[in-house]
Structures are given as structure tokens and as C-alpha cells.
Design an enzyme around this catalytic site. Structure first.
Site, PDB file in Angstrom:
ATOM      1  N   CYS A 113       0.812  -1.225   0.000  1.00  0.00           N
ATOM      2  CA  CYS A 113       0.000   0.000   0.000  1.00  0.00           C
ATOM      3  C   CYS A 113       0.847   1.278   0.000  1.00  0.00           C
ATOM      4  O   CYS A 113       0.319   2.367  -0.223  1.00  0.00           O
ATOM      5  CB  CYS A 113      -0.953  -0.003   1.186  1.00  0.00           C
ATOM      6  SG  CYS A 113      -2.020  -1.441   1.205  1.00  0.00           S
ATOM      7  N   HIS A 246      -2.931   7.173   2.302  1.00  0.00           N
ATOM      8  CA  HIS A 246      -3.434   5.879   1.826  1.00  0.00           C
ATOM      9  C   HIS A 246      -4.857   5.686   2.345  1.00  0.00           C
ATOM     10  O   HIS A 246      -5.147   5.920   3.517  1.00  0.00           O
ATOM     11  CB  HIS A 246      -2.521   4.764   2.347  1.00  0.00           C
ATOM     12  CG  HIS A 246      -3.055   3.401   2.082  1.00  0.00           C
ATOM     13  ND1 HIS A 246      -3.579   3.038   0.865  1.00  0.00           N
ATOM     14  CD2 HIS A 246      -3.169   2.304   2.892  1.00  0.00           C
ATOM     15  CE1 HIS A 246      -3.986   1.778   0.931  1.00  0.00           C
ATOM     16  NE2 HIS A 246      -3.752   1.317   2.144  1.00  0.00           N
ATOM     17  N   ASN A 276     -10.095  -0.025   0.008  1.00  0.00           N
ATOM     18  CA  ASN A 276      -8.632   0.036   0.035  1.00  0.00           C
ATOM     19  C   ASN A 276      -8.100  -0.598  -1.255  1.00  0.00           C
ATOM     20  O   ASN A 276      -8.186  -1.816  -1.421  1.00  0.00           O
ATOM     21  CB  ASN A 276      -8.135  -0.720   1.272  1.00  0.00           C
ATOM     22  CG  ASN A 276      -6.619  -0.743   1.376  1.00  0.00           C
ATOM     23  OD1 ASN A 276      -5.909  -0.406   0.440  1.00  0.00           O
ATOM     24  ND2 ASN A 276      -6.125  -1.153   2.536  1.00  0.00           N
TER      25      ASN A 276
HETATM   26  O1  UT7 Z   1      -3.736  -1.212   3.520  1.00  0.00           O
HETATM   27  C1  UT7 Z   1      -2.922  -1.657   4.528  1.00  0.00           C
HETATM   28  C2  UT7 Z   1      -3.273  -1.086   5.766  1.00  0.00           C
HETATM   29  N1  UT7 Z   1      -4.385  -1.802   6.380  1.00  0.00           N
HETATM   30  C3  UT7 Z   1      -5.058  -1.162   7.293  1.00  0.00           C
HETATM   31  O2  UT7 Z   1      -4.820  -0.011   7.512  1.00  0.00           O
HETATM   32  C4  UT7 Z   1      -6.099  -1.906   8.093  1.00  0.00           C
HETATM   33  C5  UT7 Z   1      -5.942  -1.507   9.534  1.00  0.00           C
HETATM   34  N2  UT7 Z   1      -6.924  -2.084  10.417  1.00  0.00           N
HETATM   35  C6  UT7 Z   1      -8.220  -1.741  10.370  1.00  0.00           C
HETATM   36  O3  UT7 Z   1      -8.641  -0.967   9.540  1.00  0.00           O
HETATM   37  C7  UT7 Z   1      -9.124  -2.316  11.429  1.00  0.00           C
HETATM   38  O4  UT7 Z   1      -8.347  -2.965  12.403  1.00  0.00           O
HETATM   39  C8  UT7 Z   1     -10.183  -3.291  10.873  1.00  0.00           C
HETATM   40  C9  UT7 Z   1     -11.204  -2.534  10.027  1.00  0.00           C
HETATM   41  C10 UT7 Z   1      -9.524  -4.367  10.010  1.00  0.00           C
HETATM   42  C11 UT7 Z   1     -10.926  -3.968  12.009  1.00  0.00           C
HETATM   43  O5  UT7 Z   1     -11.562  -2.994  12.823  1.00  0.00           O
HETATM   44  P1  UT7 Z   1     -11.458  -3.058  14.404  1.00  0.00           P
HETATM   45  O6  UT7 Z   1     -12.279  -1.958  14.925  1.00  0.00           O
HETATM   46  O7  UT7 Z   1     -10.003  -3.094  14.728  1.00  0.00           O
HETATM   47  O8  UT7 Z   1     -12.198  -4.421  14.729  1.00  0.00           O
HETATM   48  P2  UT7 Z   1     -11.615  -5.725  15.420  1.00  0.00           P
HETATM   49  O9  UT7 Z   1     -10.640  -6.414  14.522  1.00  0.00           O
HETATM   50  O10 UT7 Z   1     -11.155  -5.378  16.802  1.00  0.00           O
HETATM   51  O11 UT7 Z   1     -12.893  -6.634  15.515  1.00  0.00           O
HETATM   52  C12 UT7 Z   1     -13.980  -6.289  16.353  1.00  0.00           C
HETATM   53  C13 UT7 Z   1     -15.074  -7.343  16.183  1.00  0.00           C
HETATM   54  C14 UT7 Z   1     -14.575  -8.765  16.335  1.00  0.00           C
HETATM   55  O12 UT7 Z   1     -15.587  -9.507  16.994  1.00  0.00           O
HETATM   56  P3  UT7 Z   1     -15.434  -9.869  18.566  1.00  0.00           P
HETATM   57  O13 UT7 Z   1     -14.158 -10.667  18.659  1.00  0.00           O
HETATM   58  O14 UT7 Z   1     -15.338  -8.531  19.260  1.00  0.00           O
HETATM   59  O15 UT7 Z   1     -16.658 -10.634  18.842  1.00  0.00           O
HETATM   60  C15 UT7 Z   1     -14.469  -9.273  14.902  1.00  0.00           C
HETATM   61  O16 UT7 Z   1     -14.632 -10.665  14.810  1.00  0.00           O
HETATM   62  O17 UT7 Z   1     -15.634  -7.255  14.854  1.00  0.00           O
HETATM   63  C16 UT7 Z   1     -15.624  -8.562  14.255  1.00  0.00           C
HETATM   64  N3  UT7 Z   1     -15.472  -8.399  12.816  1.00  0.00           N
HETATM   65  C17 UT7 Z   1     -16.520  -8.188  12.001  1.00  0.00           C
HETATM   66  N4  UT7 Z   1     -17.837  -8.089  12.241  1.00  0.00           N
HETATM   67  C18 UT7 Z   1     -18.646  -7.858  11.201  1.00  0.00           C
HETATM   68  C19 UT7 Z   1     -14.331  -8.388  12.079  1.00  0.00           C
HETATM   69  N5  UT7 Z   1     -14.637  -8.199  10.784  1.00  0.00           N
HETATM   70  C20 UT7 Z   1     -15.977  -8.060  10.715  1.00  0.00           C
HETATM   71  C21 UT7 Z   1     -16.873  -7.827   9.665  1.00  0.00           C
HETATM   72  N6  UT7 Z   1     -18.186  -7.721   9.947  1.00  0.00           N
HETATM   73  N7  UT7 Z   1     -16.460  -7.673   8.372  1.00  0.00           N
END
Ligand code: UT7
Length: 319
Positions: A113, A246, A276
Site C-alpha cells: 500500500c 493511503h 482500500n
Molecule cells: O492497507 C494496509 C493497511 N491496512 C489497514 O490499515 C487496516 C488496519 N486495520 C483496520 O482498519 C481495522 O483494524 C479493521 C477494520 C480491520 C478492524 O476494525 P477493528 O475496529 O479493529 O475491529 P476488530 O478487529 O477489533 O474486531 C472487532 C469485532 C470482532 O468480533 P469480537 O471478537 O469482538 O466478537 C471481529 O470478529 O468485529 C468482528 N469483525 C466483524 N464483524 C462484522 C471483524 N470483521 C468483521 C466484519 N463484519 N467484516
């Protein structure tokens, strides 16, 4: 003294759009979760058989035309891509042939990225050293090909597209400062581990990501890199007219904007409509901001990339 400045921009998005509701039919997710956690509402997906070089060709044609040039004026091609057409030759060589030109150097840059920022910083050095006059620099990705459509933690985030610029030799500065960084110790937090081995695909061919770790590293890396280029150019953060980071997650982009003390109106955001698009995200957003008349001559524009590697970098330029 020779400087480099962007003389033209172009971009291309594949026709097919996949909305958050479409995705909620595939995995256990919802429009509410995706848009509130990431800002993404939809993404474009390349058609069957449509390759990174095809997207790059359309973006390149538009950037060359926007610069008032023809393909034979191009004397350097750098393509940033994580999803090349083939293992080799490079997508840049394939694009060169599609543009009907031959002879000039053409190579790919792989910084995921951060790829476009790496490619543009590299082209700037070529132009300032007198080795190129009209460099074509692109980010082009068919990133959805790397997605595991049963993994809701990654498949909702990415899209396909391409963005291009023509970086031209100029007596006046366009690019004022650039900084690139990498820390391979974090390779495992965002990767596709698979590779081609003796006739088979070896290992996992899908994107795997520790989203939380990437999120935290990204916010710090983007703020640090911005300070570095502003310091190098002697420009204050408040003088940045347009911030184009980005486009991965609106929460990362807004957190960085706040850290820089910039009003949120100066953040260029296309993540809602594109998702993204990895190396394509910055030139796609830049092209949109240029073509809709937001970016004007004399303004300061800050471009930033962050992603797999772990890689990050920033470029400050005067439009
Ligand atoms: O391009 C390269 C750079 N990449 C990035 O910049 C990505 C950086 N990271 C992020 O943008 C975020 O960490 C994410 C969008 C990937 C995730 O968001 P988050 O607020 O950090 O969520 P999380 O990973 O802490 O997950 C929270 C909850 C989890 O459930 P539990 O364990 O709390 O029950 C996940 O299983 O959300 C759940 N979850 C989803 N729920 C519905 C994860 N993905 C999804 C989904 N839909 N698509």
C-alpha cells in the site's frame, strides 16, 4: 537546477461495483459494521481476465493526455503493484508494450500500500538527476484476487483500481521532500505467504492481516513521516492545503489528520467509494481531487502511504 512536478493525472476503476450489502450475502457482516469501522460503502472489482496492466493502461492514457503529451514522450515507467499480471516480466514492461512504446526503462515497485509513494519518490530522483524528463508513475491493483471471500476480517476492506501521474522535469519545484521507511520485522502482520514453487502454488495464497496491530502502527507511522517531510521542506503543517493519505480506513485517516492539527476539510477521502485499493489508492484520490478542481496551482499537497512490509512514507509537493 532541475526539479520534478506532476504534469498530469489519470485513473481508472473497473465497472463492477460490490456494495456492503452484496458482501453481507457472502459473509457474516453488515453495512453498519463495515461503514462504521472503516468508512467503506462500496468497492470496484475487476472483470474476469482484467489484469493490473489493463487498469494501468487506462489510467496511463488519461494521465498522458492530461499532461498534454503522447506515449512516445514517456522516458521512464514505474508501476507500483502487489498484484502483477505475471511473476515476470514486470507489469511495467507489459504496460509499456500496451502503450506502443519501447526502449525506456520500465520496472515494478513492490511496497504494497506504500507502493505509489515509493514509486513517485524514486521517479523524483531520476528526474532531478537528469535521467528522465517525463516519468509515468502508477499504482495499479487487482487486489480482490488475493482475498479469501470467506474471511470477513479482510474481504470487506479491499477493491481494485489504478491511478497514474506524469512526473515532469521542471525549473520550479513540485516535489519538495520525500521520506521512505520499512521495517521487515513486521512482515507477518499483513502478508500473502504463498509463492510459486516447482510448478505448484506453495502456501497460503490469501491476504492475512492482524488489523489491530496494523491500525496502531499506521497511525504513528503516518504522523511521523508527515513531520519528517514538513521539517525537511521547512513547511508548517498548517500550510498543508490537501492531505491525501493511503485510503485504508477513515478512522486511521481522520486520526492522522487530527494529529497533524489539520481541519478535516483538508483530508481527501475516496475510501467510501473505492475501499482500500492498495498501491492505487493515493493516485486515485489525487486524480479525483485534481479533476474536481480542489487541488489548485501553488497549493501544498501531502501524500502518504502505509502498509505491508511494514512500509511507510510521505511526499510533500507544491502543485
Ligand atoms: O492497507 C494496509 C493497511 N491496512 C489497514 O490499515 C487496516 C488496519 N486495520 C483496520 O482498519 C481495522 O483494524 C479493521 C477494520 C480491520 C478492524 O476494525 P477493528 O475496529 O479493529 O475491529 P476488530 O478487529 O477489533 O474486531 C472487532 C469485532 C470482532 O468480533 P469480537 O471478537 O469482538 O466478537 C471481529 O470478529 O468485529 C468482528 N469483525 C466483524 N464483524 C462484522 C471483524 N470483521 C468483521 C466484519 N463484519 N467484516
Amino acid at each position: 537546477m532541475t526539479f520534478s512536478r506532476i504534469a498530469g493525472t489519470g485513473s481508472y476503476l473497473p465497472e463492477k461495483i460490490l456494495t456492503n450489502d452484496d458482501l453481507s450475502a457472502l459473509v457474516d457482516t453488515s453495512d453498519e459494521w463495515i461503514s462504521s469501522r472503516t468508512g467503506i460503502r462500496q468497492r470496484h472489482v475487476a472483470a474476469e481476465g482484467e489484469l493490473a496492466s489493463d487498469l494501468a493502461y487506462e489510467a496511463a492514457r488519461r494521465a498522458i493526455e492530461n499532461a498534454g503529451l503522447v506515449p512516445t514522450d514517456i522516458d521512464l515507467i514505474i508501476v507500483a503493484t502487489t498484484t502483477p499480471d505475471m511473476v515476470f516480466p514486470s507489469t511495467a514492461c507489459i504496460l509499456q508494450a500496451k502503450l506502443g512504446i519501447a526502449g525506456c526503462p520500465a520496472f515494478d515497485v513492490q511496497a504494497v500500500c506504500t507502493g505509489f509513494v515509493y514509486a513517485l519518490a524514486t521517479a523524483d530522483l531520476y528526474v532531478r538527476a537528469g535521467k528522465a524528463k517525463n516519468a509515468l508513475v502508477l499504482g495499479s491493483e487487482v487486489f480482490t484476487r488475493l482475498l479469501d471471500w470467506s474471511d470477513r476480517a479482510t474481504c470487506v476492506l479491499f477493491g481494485d483500481g489504478a491511478g497514474a501521474v506524469v512526473l515532469q522535469a521542471s525549473p520550479e519545484p513540485g516535489i519538495l521532500a520525500s521520506r521512505l521507511h520499512a521495517d521487515g520485522a513486521h512482515a507477518g502482520i499483513l502478508c500473502v505467504r504463498g509463492n510459486v514453487d516447482r510448478g505448484s502454488l506453495l502456501g497460503d495464497p490469501f491476504v492475512r492481516m492482524d488489523g489491530n496491530t496494523v491500525f496502531k502502527l499506521a497511525v504513528k507511522a503516518l504522523a511521523d513521516a508527515a513531520e519528517e517531510v514538513l521539517g525537511e521542506a521547512g513547511v508548517s503543517a498548517s500550510s498543508v492545503d490537501w492531505f491525501i493519505p493511503h485510503q485504508a480506513n477513515i478512522r486511521i485517516m481522520e486520526a492522522t489528520t487530527r494529529r497533524l492539527g489539520l481541519p478535516k476539510e483538508r483530508l481527501v477521502s475516496t475510501v467510501a467509494l473505492h475501499g482500500n485499493t492498495s498501491a492505487a489508492s493515493v493516485p486515485l484520490a489525487l486524480d479525483e481531487a485534481v479533476r474536481n478542481g480542489s487541488v489548485k496551482r501553488g497549493q501544498h499537497v501531502l501524500l502518504e502511504g502505509v502498509g505491508g512490509g511494514f512500509t511507510w512514507g510521505a511526499i510533500l509537493l507544491k502543485w
